[in-house]
Design a protein around this motif. Structure first.
Motif, short mmCIF file in Angstrom:
data_model
loop_
_atom_site.label_atom_id
_atom_site.label_comp_id
_atom_site.label_asym_id
_atom_site.label_seq_id
_atom_site.Cartn_x
_atom_site.Cartn_y
_atom_site.Cartn_z
N VAL A 43 0.86 -1.18 0.00
CA VAL A 43 0.00 0.00 0.00
C VAL A 43 0.89 1.23 0.00
N SER A 44 0.61 2.16 -0.89
CA SER A 44 1.44 3.36 -1.01
C SER A 44 1.17 4.31 0.15
N ASP A 45 2.22 5.03 0.52
CA ASP A 45 2.11 6.01 1.60
C ASP A 45 1.49 7.29 1.04
N PRO A 46 0.36 7.75 1.59
CA PRO A 46 -0.26 8.97 1.05
C PRO A 46 0.58 10.21 1.26
N ASN A 47 1.54 10.18 2.17
CA ASN A 47 2.38 11.36 2.39
C ASN A 47 3.43 11.53 1.30
N THR A 48 3.80 10.45 0.63
CA THR A 48 4.83 10.52 -0.41
C THR A 48 4.29 10.22 -1.81
N ASP A 49 3.23 9.43 -1.90
CA ASP A 49 2.69 9.05 -3.21
C ASP A 49 1.17 9.04 -3.12
N VAL A 50 0.58 10.22 -3.13
CA VAL A 50 -0.85 10.33 -2.96
C VAL A 50 -1.61 9.82 -4.17
N GLU A 51 -0.97 9.82 -5.35
CA GLU A 51 -1.66 9.37 -6.56
C GLU A 51 -1.98 7.88 -6.50
N HIS A 52 -1.09 7.09 -5.89
CA HIS A 52 -1.30 5.65 -5.82
C HIS A 52 -1.78 5.20 -4.43
N ALA A 53 -2.15 6.15 -3.58
CA ALA A 53 -2.63 5.79 -2.25
C ALA A 53 -3.99 5.10 -2.34
N TRP A 54 -4.27 4.28 -1.36
CA TRP A 54 -5.51 3.52 -1.37
C TRP A 54 -6.60 4.29 -0.61
N PRO A 55 -7.70 4.67 -1.28
CA PRO A 55 -8.77 5.40 -0.59
C PRO A 55 -9.46 4.52 0.45
N VAL A 56 -9.78 5.10 1.57
CA VAL A 56 -10.43 4.36 2.65
C VAL A 56 -11.83 3.92 2.25
N GLU A 57 -12.49 4.73 1.43
CA GLU A 57 -13.86 4.40 1.03
C GLU A 57 -13.92 3.17 0.14
N ASP A 58 -12.80 2.73 -0.41
CA ASP A 58 -12.78 1.52 -1.24
C ASP A 58 -12.67 0.24 -0.42
N GLY A 59 -12.68 0.35 0.88
CA GLY A 59 -12.57 -0.83 1.72
C GLY A 59 -11.13 -1.17 2.06
N LEU A 60 -10.90 -2.41 2.40
CA LEU A 60 -9.56 -2.85 2.78
C LEU A 60 -8.73 -3.16 1.55
#
Length: 450
Positions: free
Chosen positions: A198-215
């Motif tokens: 899982v990508s880190d939203p602090n460094t790679d927000v484009e590939h981060a996993w949205p919480v609303e998409d589940g686990l």
């Protein structure tokens, strides 16, 4: 001549008066004159001077006494008072019970180190006299009933020793993107990396996993710290009872589902935790006397809640149904704030357990464990001499002051009806004997045939 000699000897035997007593008669007269009041002109002097008694205001006395006898917790007139040692502060018995159950480990007033709370019997007669003079200060019947539910007069309590605070878990604070688990970084210190990191939203927000998409795939939330954890990681464990995963990294000893025999129940490290737990009293249906007997026994024998938990687990494993009755009761559902996994087989063996599920097993089996422990005969003679109540938990006197011992739960054999005969011998024995005469018809029927 003899008389003069005897008089001379008596004179020599007499001791002279002490100097402190010399002039006593004269000084006494002076003091008496000083205490005589001055005569008022035109008024005859009084022979006896009588001091007037002070006038006491009864209402002020009652109010002042009631103010001094206020409980340090509820600020009302103390009810069923108890005294804390060694500071000697007193409180309502029910207030002190609530203080202990809410985590209090010292005196509620001075916060001093205390260890025992005993009934304040010397204060009760004063309270009774005060309420006779001022009945309006008495508590309502409902308030007394609520207080009696918590504490019955005459019993002592213990203040548990303070314990260190639990470490704060590293909770995922992100509300928009999922935070990567410790194994998502390729150069992590644990020697294993996630197949689908899982990508880190602090460094790679484009590939981060949205919480609303589940686990994210291959991840679950840890049941303790609630952070993402890789399901296939070597440090990840799963509770076989609640089906929740644990990371095994964030909080040592807590983020783990340990083997059954090595786990520690959550919040039950010593006898003091049992004293503070209201669930323990619920296990005994409010039979506070029985709980106090058990706590005294545990303290004297040095038995810990973890020891009790292990014996309960051993007893359940020896039963034919094992843990299946507890699972059927849904005892382990919704123990955590995270979504559980799927139980692949309800009949599968249970090898690992989390701390919360261990507490559920402890509380579920505590009463039956105590019944089995009493049967070993290690208690005092006066306790063992008390007879069990045949009605057990269903007895309405469990919460009375004159509490009695609890009886074991009735066995299933007592509720099983008699089985029908299975062979010819049983069927023959079930038939009535052949020599028994059949009843005669009524007389009125015989007369009709005549």
């Amino acid at each position: 001549m003899a008389h003069d000699s005897l008089h001379h000897q008596q004179t020599l035997l007499k001791r002279p008066a002490s100097p402190s007593f010399e002039g006593m008669e004269e000084s006494s007269r002076k003091r008496q004159k000083e205490h005589v009041p001055d005569e008022v002109p035109g008024q005859e002097p009084s022979a006896n001077v009588v001091d007037q008694e002070p006038v006491i205001d009864g209402g002020a006395l009652v109010n002042g006494l009631a103010e001094e006898l206020q409980c340090g917790c509820c600020a009302a007139l103390v009810y069923r008072p108890v005294i804390v040692s060694p500071c000697q502060h007193f409180f309502c018995g029910s207030c002190c019970v609530q203080w202990i159950r809410n985590g209090g480990t010292n005196c509620p007033s001075c916060r001093g180190v205390s260890n025992i709370v005993t009934p304040f019997r010397a204060l009760q007669p004063i309270l009774d006299t005060l309420l006779l003079a001022a009945p309006h200060m008495s508590r309502t019947e409902r308030e007394r009933a609520q207080a009696d539910e918590l504490y019955k007069g005459g019993s002592s309590m213990r203040l548990p020793s303070p314990r260190s605070a639990s470490p704060e878990p590293n909770i995922n604070q992100s509300t928009e993107y999922a935070r990567p688990c410790p194994h998502c970084s390729p150069d992590n210190a644990f020697g294993w990396s996630c197949p689908i990191p899982v990508s880190d939203p602090n460094t790679d927000v484009e590939h981060a996993w949205p919480v609303e998409d589940g686990l994210p795939p291959g991840h679950q939330h840890c049941g303790n710290c609630e952070n993402l954890t890789a399901v296939q990681a070597p440090s990840t464990t799963k509770c076989d009872f609640c089906q929740v995963y644990f990371c095994g990294i964030e909080v040592q000893g807590r983020c783990v589902a340990a083997p059954l025999s090595t786990q520690s129940p959550h919040g039950m490290s010593d006898v003091g935790d049992l004293i503070q737990s209201a669930d323990v009293y619920d296990c005994f249906d409010g039979n506070t006397v029985e709980v106090e007997i058990m706590l005294d026994y545990l303290t004297a024998q040095g038995i810990t809640p973890r020891h009790i938990y292990r014996e309960i687990v051993t007893h359940l494993q020896s039963q034919p149904g094992g843990f299946r009755p507890l699972i059927d009761l849904e005892l382990f559902v919704d123990n955590h704030n995270v979504s559980p996994g799927v139980d692949p087989d309800p009949n599968a063996p249970r090898n690992r357990i989390c701390r919360l599920c261990a507490s559920e097993i402890l509380l579920w089996g505590l009463r039956d464990w105590w019944v089995r422990e009493r049967q070993k005969g290690f208690l005092e003679e006066d306790v063992m001499a008390r007879k069990d109540c045949a009605e057990g938990q269903a007895c309405p006197r469990q919460k009375d002051l004159d509490n009695h011992m609890i009886a074991p739960r009735p066995t299933d054999a007592a509720n099983v009806s008699e089985a029908p005969p299975t062979n010819e011998t049983d069927e023959a024995s079930a038939q009535p004997p052949a020599n028994i005469l059949t009843p005669l018809p009524p007389i009125s029927g015989l007369l009709q045939h005549l």
